[in-house]
Design a protein around this motif. Structure first.
Motif, PDB file in Angstrom:
ATOM      1  N   UNK A 135      33.990  47.222  37.694  1.00 53.37           N
ATOM      2  CA  UNK A 135      35.276  46.704  38.146  1.00 53.37           C
ATOM      3  C   UNK A 135      35.083  45.289  38.661  1.00 53.37           C
ATOM      4  N   UNK A 136      36.074  44.434  38.433  1.00 56.58           N
ATOM      5  CA  UNK A 136      36.060  43.061  38.937  1.00 56.58           C
ATOM      6  C   UNK A 136      37.112  42.937  40.035  1.00 56.58           C
ATOM      7  N   UNK A 137      36.714  42.388  41.166  1.00 56.18           N
ATOM      8  CA  UNK A 137      37.617  42.245  42.306  1.00 56.18           C
ATOM      9  C   UNK A 137      38.793  41.332  41.938  1.00 56.18           C
ATOM     10  N   UNK A 138      40.008  41.766  42.278  1.00 52.57           N
ATOM     11  CA  UNK A 138      41.233  41.030  41.969  1.00 52.57           C
ATOM     12  C   UNK A 138      41.715  40.146  43.117  1.00 52.57           C
ATOM     13  N   UNK A 139      40.948  40.075  44.202  1.00 54.22           N
ATOM     14  CA  UNK A 139      41.391  39.306  45.369  1.00 54.22           C
ATOM     15  C   UNK A 139      41.546  37.831  45.016  1.00 54.22           C
ATOM     16  N   UNK A 140      42.668  37.247  45.405  1.00 55.13           N
ATOM     17  CA  UNK A 140      42.930  35.824  45.167  1.00 55.13           C
ATOM     18  C   UNK A 140      42.667  35.066  46.466  1.00 55.13           C
ATOM     19  N   UNK A 149      42.347  31.587  48.979  1.00 60.40           N
ATOM     20  CA  UNK A 149      43.315  30.559  49.381  1.00 60.40           C
ATOM     21  C   UNK A 149      43.393  29.416  48.373  1.00 60.40           C
ATOM     22  N   UNK A 150      42.269  29.121  47.688  1.00 58.69           N
ATOM     23  CA  UNK A 150      42.269  28.019  46.717  1.00 58.69           C
ATOM     24  C   UNK A 150      42.798  28.441  45.343  1.00 58.69           C
ATOM     25  N   UNK A 151      43.240  29.710  45.231  1.00 60.36           N
ATOM     26  CA  UNK A 151      43.811  30.192  43.972  1.00 60.36           C
ATOM     27  C   UNK A 151      42.807  30.856  43.050  1.00 60.36           C
ATOM     28  N   UNK A 152      41.519  30.742  43.341  1.00 62.95           N
ATOM     29  CA  UNK A 152      40.510  31.406  42.513  1.00 62.95           C
ATOM     30  C   UNK A 152      40.410  32.881  42.908  1.00 62.95           C
ATOM     31  N   UNK A 153      39.860  33.675  42.008  1.00 61.83           N
ATOM     32  CA  UNK A 153      39.677  35.097  42.312  1.00 61.83           C
ATOM     33  C   UNK A 153      38.235  35.370  42.686  1.00 61.83           C
ATOM     34  N   UNK A 154      38.012  36.431  43.431  1.00 60.33           N
ATOM     35  CA  UNK A 154      36.667  36.788  43.871  1.00 60.33           C
ATOM     36  C   UNK A 154      35.810  37.174  42.659  1.00 60.33           C
ATOM     37  N   UNK A 155      36.323  38.086  41.823  1.00 53.35           N
ATOM     38  CA  UNK A 155      35.630  38.569  40.622  1.00 53.35           C
ATOM     39  C   UNK A 155      34.280  39.217  40.892  1.00 53.35           C
ATOM     40  N   UNK A 156      34.022  39.665  42.140  1.00 47.20           N
ATOM     41  CA  UNK A 156      32.779  40.390  42.427  1.00 47.20           C
ATOM     42  C   UNK A 156      32.795  41.665  41.584  1.00 47.20           C
ATOM     43  N   UNK A 157      31.687  41.944  40.931  1.00 49.26           N
ATOM     44  CA  UNK A 157      31.606  43.084  40.014  1.00 49.26           C
ATOM     45  C   UNK A 157      30.848  44.246  40.650  1.00 49.26           C
ATOM     46  N   UNK A 158      31.409  45.447  40.492  1.00 50.17           N
ATOM     47  CA  UNK A 158      30.737  46.654  40.990  1.00 50.17           C
ATOM     48  C   UNK A 158      31.029  47.825  40.072  1.00 50.17           C
ATOM     49  N   UNK A 159      29.995  48.638  39.824  1.00 50.08           N
ATOM     50  CA  UNK A 159      30.198  49.894  39.103  1.00 50.08           C
ATOM     51  C   UNK A 159      31.048  50.832  39.965  1.00 50.08           C
ATOM     52  N   UNK A 160      31.840  51.650  39.322  1.00 52.41           N
ATOM     53  CA  UNK A 160      32.654  52.631  40.043  1.00 52.41           C
ATOM     54  C   UNK A 160      31.778  53.560  40.881  1.00 52.41           C
ATOM     55  N   UNK A 161      30.615  53.935  40.336  1.00 52.81           N
ATOM     56  CA  UNK A 161      29.748  54.876  41.042  1.00 52.81           C
ATOM     57  C   UNK A 161      28.842  54.202  42.068  1.00 52.81           C
ATOM     58  N   UNK A 162      28.816  52.869  42.107  1.00 49.92           N
ATOM     59  CA  UNK A 162      28.043  52.145  43.123  1.00 49.92           C
ATOM     60  C   UNK A 162      28.857  51.918  44.392  1.00 49.92           C
ATOM     61  N   UNK A 163      30.154  52.182  44.331  1.00 53.09           N
ATOM     62  CA  UNK A 163      31.016  52.028  45.506  1.00 53.09           C
ATOM     63  C   UNK A 163      30.773  53.160  46.492  1.00 53.09           C
ATOM     64  N   UNK A 164      31.072  52.918  47.746  1.00 53.89           N
ATOM     65  CA  UNK A 164      30.922  53.938  48.788  1.00 53.89           C
ATOM     66  C   UNK A 164      32.267  54.150  49.456  1.00 53.89           C
ATOM     67  N   UNK A 165      32.974  55.233  49.187  1.00 56.76           N
ATOM     68  CA  UNK A 165      32.636  56.322  48.271  1.00 56.76           C
ATOM     69  C   UNK A 165      32.866  55.895  46.830  1.00 56.76           C
ATOM     70  N   UNK A 166      32.184  56.575  45.891  1.00 56.42           N
ATOM     71  CA  UNK A 166      32.342  56.236  44.471  1.00 56.42           C
ATOM     72  C   UNK A 166      33.753  56.548  43.977  1.00 56.42           C
ATOM     73  N   UNK A 167      34.198  55.792  42.976  1.00 61.53           N
ATOM     74  CA  UNK A 167      35.500  56.060  42.345  1.00 61.53           C
ATOM     75  C   UNK A 167      35.287  56.905  41.103  1.00 61.53           C
TER      76      UNK A 167
END
Length: 100
Positions: free
Chosen positions: A24-29, A31-49
């Motif tokens: 998954x790529x982070x959708x957070x926008x 202040x400068x208009x760019x997106x975070x785009x931090x990438x994480x596997x669903x199962x690497x999240x705590x709790x996993x998705x």
């Protein structure tokens, strides 16, 4: 043309995806208009998705704090069962100042 940068999970470092473990790529926008785009596997999240989110997804660093309207109020057993007088340091009629 330059090759696109490989997308890798910030948690495990792998760029490999499976049908049950998408990146998954982070959708957070920002202040400068760019997106975070931090990438994480669903199962690497705590709790996993278990499923890809239907709406926007925010990584743990960008996840907004819950608004007061979404917090669930839990009754306090102290307030329900006991009385406290802060001006006289008394709980249930017992003077706590006498113990000091």
């Amino acid at each position: 043309a330059a090759a696109a940068a490989a997308i890798t999970c910030v948690e495990c470092g792998s760029g490999e995806e499976t049908p049950t473990n998408s990146i998954l790529l982070c959708d957070f926008v920002k202040a400068d208009g760019s997106t975070c785009n931090r990438a994480m596997h669903m199962l690497c999240l705590h709790p996993p998705l278990q499923d890809v989110p239907a709406a926007e997804w925010y990584c743990p660093q960008c996840e907004p704090a819950p608004s007061p309207s979404t917090l669930v109020a839990h009754p306090s057993p102290f307030r329900a069962e006991h009385s406290f007088d802060s001006s006289r340091q008394m709980v249930d009629g017992i003077d706590l100042g006498a113990w000091a």
